[in-house]
Design a protein around this motif. Structure first.
Motif, short mmCIF file in Angstrom:
data_model
loop_
_atom_site.label_atom_id
_atom_site.label_comp_id
_atom_site.label_asym_id
_atom_site.label_seq_id
_atom_site.Cartn_x
_atom_site.Cartn_y
_atom_site.Cartn_z
N GLN B 8 31.03 35.87 36.33
CA GLN B 8 30.26 36.90 35.64
C GLN B 8 30.94 38.25 35.85
O GLN B 8 30.95 38.79 36.93
N THR B 9 31.47 38.80 34.78
CA THR B 9 32.14 40.08 34.89
C THR B 9 31.11 41.20 34.96
O THR B 9 31.21 42.11 35.79
N GLU B 10 30.13 41.13 34.04
CA GLU B 10 29.09 42.15 33.99
C GLU B 10 27.74 41.48 33.74
O GLU B 10 27.65 40.54 32.95
N ILE B 11 26.74 41.99 34.42
CA ILE B 11 25.36 41.51 34.20
C ILE B 11 24.46 42.72 34.05
O ILE B 11 24.59 43.69 34.81
N VAL B 19 18.00 38.32 39.83
CA VAL B 19 19.35 38.10 39.30
C VAL B 19 20.18 37.36 40.34
O VAL B 19 20.06 37.62 41.54
N THR B 20 20.97 36.42 39.87
CA THR B 20 21.85 35.66 40.76
C THR B 20 23.30 35.91 40.39
O THR B 20 23.69 35.78 39.22
N LEU B 21 24.07 36.26 41.38
CA LEU B 21 25.51 36.48 41.21
C LEU B 21 26.25 35.25 41.75
O LEU B 21 26.03 34.85 42.90
N ASP B 22 27.10 34.71 40.92
CA ASP B 22 27.77 33.46 41.30
C ASP B 22 29.10 33.72 42.00
O ASP B 22 29.82 34.67 41.66
N CYS B 23 29.42 32.85 42.94
CA CYS B 23 30.70 32.91 43.63
C CYS B 23 31.16 31.48 43.89
O CYS B 23 30.44 30.70 44.52
N VAL B 24 32.33 31.15 43.42
CA VAL B 24 32.92 29.84 43.68
C VAL B 24 34.26 30.06 44.36
O VAL B 24 35.02 30.94 43.95
N TYR B 25 34.54 29.30 45.38
CA TYR B 25 35.77 29.53 46.14
C TYR B 25 36.59 28.24 46.25
O TYR B 25 36.08 27.15 46.06
N ASP B 103 45.50 35.97 58.29
CA ASP B 103 45.11 35.39 57.01
C ASP B 103 44.29 36.42 56.26
O ASP B 103 43.20 36.76 56.68
N LYS B 104 44.84 36.88 55.19
CA LYS B 104 44.20 38.00 54.54
C LYS B 104 42.88 37.60 53.92
O LYS B 104 42.62 36.43 53.67
N VAL B 105 42.07 38.57 53.69
CA VAL B 105 40.80 38.36 53.01
C VAL B 105 41.09 38.27 51.51
O VAL B 105 41.76 39.12 50.95
N ILE B 106 40.59 37.22 50.90
CA ILE B 106 40.74 37.04 49.46
C ILE B 106 39.46 37.51 48.79
O ILE B 106 38.38 36.96 49.04
N PHE B 107 39.59 38.52 47.97
CA PHE B 107 38.43 39.06 47.26
C PHE B 107 38.35 38.48 45.86
O PHE B 107 39.37 38.29 45.20
N GLY B 108 37.14 38.23 45.42
CA GLY B 108 36.94 37.89 44.02
C GLY B 108 37.08 39.13 43.16
O GLY B 108 37.21 40.25 43.68
N PRO B 109 37.06 38.97 41.85
CA PRO B 109 37.26 40.10 40.94
C PRO B 109 36.06 41.03 40.85
O PRO B 109 36.16 42.12 40.31
#
Lengths: 115, 117
Positions: B8-11, B19-25, B103-109
């Motif tokens: 979800q880019t914008e909600i 509201v639910t914000l999704d995160c898949v890793y 191990d760096k932190v990987i951020f989502g967009p």
């Protein structure tokens, strides 16, 4: 509460200028980080430091250098600023606790505009 | 390779809606940390939560709740009864649990949430 401060919220510089971005944390954290954040590219790691006088390159170190002379302070240096370094710069720090990664806490960010 | 996806880019929601914000890793590590950060318009990334991979209990903090499901590699974030002050960009992030080397932190967009009064 962890407090990470950055010397400027907004900065405007000319191409070719030397730019210093300062970051200070007050929680005695060993680790400090510099990121830049750009639309569509997310957060990208520039440099990080595990200890005083130690530094490691991140994903995009070109055009940048860093300095860590004191534990609480981590400086990002743009030796000769260029327009493509216009960005939001975020500093973070984290504690070393045994062998586990610890949470990074961020400063308020510096929005740099290079003209 | 490690990766975090926030589809979800914008909600946009109306105030008081949930509201639910999704995160898949994606990760090959057996132990890892997941994080959520909030970035309001002022720019600072504010830490919200850290969850260890071997603790799948859901967590609730006031109007915020997190649903961690290892089986689907998801770590979703729900805001109940949203408020205008919740308007921000929210980042999900991932890192290895153990610091054998950095191990760096990987951020989502990030997901930009707008709560409309």
């Amino acid at each position: 509460d962890v407090k990470v401060t950055q010397s400027s919220r907004y900065l405007v510089k000319r191409t070719g200028e030397k730019v210093f971005l300062e970051c200070v944390q007050d929680m005695d954290h060993e680790n400090m980080f510099w990121y830049r954040q750009d639309p569509g590219l997310g957060l990208r790691l520039i440099y990080f430091s595990y200890d005083v006088k130690m530094k490691e390159k991140g994903d995009i170190p070109e055009g940048y250098s860093v300095s860590r002379e004191k534990k609480e302070r981590f400086s990002l240096i743009l030796e000769s600023a260029s327009t493509n370094q216009t960005s939001m710069y975020l500093c973070a720090s984290s504690l070393t606790w045994g062998q586990t990664q610890e949470t990074q806490y961020f400063g308020p960010g510096t929005r740099l505009l290079v003209l | 390779a490690q990766k975090v996806t926030q589809a979800q880019t914008e909600i946009s929601v109306v105030e008081k809606e949930d509201v639910t914000l999704d995160c898949v890793y994606e990760t090959r590590d057996t132990t890892y940390y997941l994080f959520w950060y909030k970035q309001p318009p002022s720019g600072e990334l504010v830490f919200l939560i850290r969850r260890n991979s071997f603790d799948e209990q859901n967590e609730i903090s006031g109007r915020y709740s997190w649903n961690f499901q290892k089986s689907t590699s998801s770590f979703n974030f729900t805001i109940t009864a949203s408020q205008v002050v919740d308007s921000a960009v929210y980042f999900c992030a991932l890192t290895n649990h153990l610091k054998t080397s950095y191990d760096k932190v990987i951020f989502g967009p990030g997901t930009s949430l707008s709560v409309i009064p």
